[in-house]
Design a protein around this motif. Structure first.
Motif, short mmCIF file in Angstrom:
data_model
loop_
_atom_site.label_atom_id
_atom_site.label_comp_id
_atom_site.label_asym_id
_atom_site.label_seq_id
_atom_site.Cartn_x
_atom_site.Cartn_y
_atom_site.Cartn_z
N MET A 137 -12.52 -5.54 8.23
CA MET A 137 -13.58 -5.45 7.22
C MET A 137 -14.21 -4.07 7.14
O MET A 137 -14.64 -3.65 6.08
N ALA A 155 -15.50 -11.55 -0.46
CA ALA A 155 -14.30 -11.76 0.36
C ALA A 155 -14.67 -11.99 1.82
O ALA A 155 -14.06 -12.83 2.51
N MET A 196 -5.32 -7.65 7.32
CA MET A 196 -6.22 -7.35 6.21
C MET A 196 -5.84 -8.13 4.95
O MET A 196 -4.72 -8.06 4.46
N THR A 213 0.84 -1.20 0.00
CA THR A 213 0.00 0.00 0.00
C THR A 213 0.87 1.24 0.00
O THR A 213 1.96 1.26 0.59
N ASN A 243 -2.09 -5.73 -4.82
CA ASN A 243 -2.18 -7.05 -4.22
C ASN A 243 -1.09 -7.98 -4.74
O ASN A 243 -0.70 -7.92 -5.91
N SER A 301 -7.89 -8.57 1.35
CA SER A 301 -9.11 -8.08 0.70
C SER A 301 -9.54 -8.90 -0.50
O SER A 301 -10.62 -8.68 -1.05
N ASP A 302 -8.73 -9.87 -0.91
CA ASP A 302 -9.00 -10.62 -2.14
C ASP A 302 -9.39 -12.06 -1.80
O ASP A 302 -8.71 -12.74 -1.02
N ARG A 324 -16.85 0.19 4.37
CA ARG A 324 -16.51 -1.22 4.12
C ARG A 324 -15.17 -1.28 3.38
O ARG A 324 -14.94 -0.57 2.41
N LEU A 325 -14.27 -2.16 3.85
CA LEU A 325 -12.92 -2.23 3.29
C LEU A 325 -12.73 -3.40 2.34
O LEU A 325 -11.78 -3.39 1.56
N ILE A 326 -13.60 -4.41 2.40
CA ILE A 326 -13.46 -5.54 1.50
C ILE A 326 -14.84 -5.92 0.96
O ILE A 326 -15.87 -5.55 1.52
N SER A 327 -14.83 -6.67 -0.12
CA SER A 327 -16.08 -6.99 -0.81
C SER A 327 -16.89 -8.04 -0.05
O SER A 327 -16.37 -8.75 0.81
N GLU A 349 -17.19 -4.41 13.02
CA GLU A 349 -16.95 -5.73 12.44
C GLU A 349 -17.81 -6.79 13.11
O GLU A 349 -18.34 -7.70 12.44
#
Length: 270
Positions: A107, A120, A79, A41, A53, A81-82, A114-117, A141
């Motif tokens: 998350m 995920a 974290m 990052t 990623n 995220s994928d 929201r940080l991830i889908s 969370e």
């Protein structure tokens, strides 16, 4: 032989969170730190500007290289995220029968973003959570995982109980967000315990979640039981905040090395 701990997480170029915070924390807590980087990052104390990623293949190779040489006594996962990265982590943890797994289910940001889908999150629930010795969700969370709106200490207990029973692991529900600030709830084996923390007036709290979970993993690696590991981790993070490090224009990092004092840490005299 020194005990060892592995962090599986993203890199924070500003050094306050992610892999960098984890390694500092592990070293300060007396274990040898290793890392498998899930993402790079570009970030500082004011925010994240870019994320790159790792590929699942490369992350798998990172984990193979570690587990086949210096086997970790504990693993902290931050974290991820994928979905494919989550799957490869779970596959390797099962393959090598990793132990003392601490999952910080990153998350939802403090802001509520929201940080991830969604897919995920579902993969985290299905693949990683059942492998954990302990999960360390914050209040947003815990709400995301249970559907319970947490407005009281009793709600924290209900949410932690539900998460623990669903994934068959211990849960540390972290206070904050105007509720039980600095007080955390550990739910394990059908019982719970409150860990009261010191309310420290320090706006520089970047990386507190990463640091707490890494400190818990470090203490588990050294052989402490779960309750003692949480207590020692809480005390450590209180000291890191109380050191009042002030860097950057935003929410800055803590002083992870506040308790490390020797000839090599001395400042140069004028």
């Amino acid at each position: 032989m020194r005990k060892t701990a592995l962090t599986i997480a993203g890199s924070d170029s500003s050094g306050g969170a992610g892999i960098q915070a984890d390694i500092k924390t592990m070293m300060a807590n007396g274990v040898y730190a290793m890392s498998a980087i899930t993402a790079l990052t570009a970030q500082n104390t004011t925010g994240v500007t870019a994320i790159l990623n790792a590929t699942p293949e490369f992350l798998g190779q990172e984990l193979d290289s570690l587990f086949t040489d210096i086997f970790p006594d504990a693993v902290k996962i931050g974290m991820v995220s994928d979905r494919e990265l989550i799957c490869i982590i779970a596959e390797k943890l099962k393959q090598y029968q990793a132990k003392n797994i601490v999952v910080d289910p990153v998350m939802v940001a403090t802001s509520g973003a929201r940080l991830i889908s969604e897919d995920a999150i579902e993969t985290l629930k299905q693949e990683l959570f059942p492998l954990a010795a302990i999960l360390t969700p914050n209040i947003p969370e815990a709400e995301e995982l249970t559907g319970i709106k947490i407005n009281s200490a009793e709600d924290m207990i209900s949410a932690a109980r539900q998460i623990s029973e669903t994934y068959h692991c211990a849960v540390l529900c972290k206070g904050g967000h105007q509720l039980n600030d600095a007080n955390d709830l550990l739910y394990a084996n059908d019982s719970y315990q409150w860990f009261e923390g010191k309310r420290i007036d320090n706006p520089n709290t970047h990386g507190t979640g990463c640091t707490l979970s890494s400190a818990i993993a470090s203490n588990l690696a050294k052989g402490y039981d779960l309750n003692t590991s949480v207590k020692r981790a809480k005390d450590y993070i209180s000291g890191a905040l109380a050191a009042m490090l002030d860097l950057g224009a935003g929410s800055g990092p803590m002083d992870h090395g506040f308790a490390i004092h020797n000839v090599y840490t001395e400042e140069k005299e004028d």
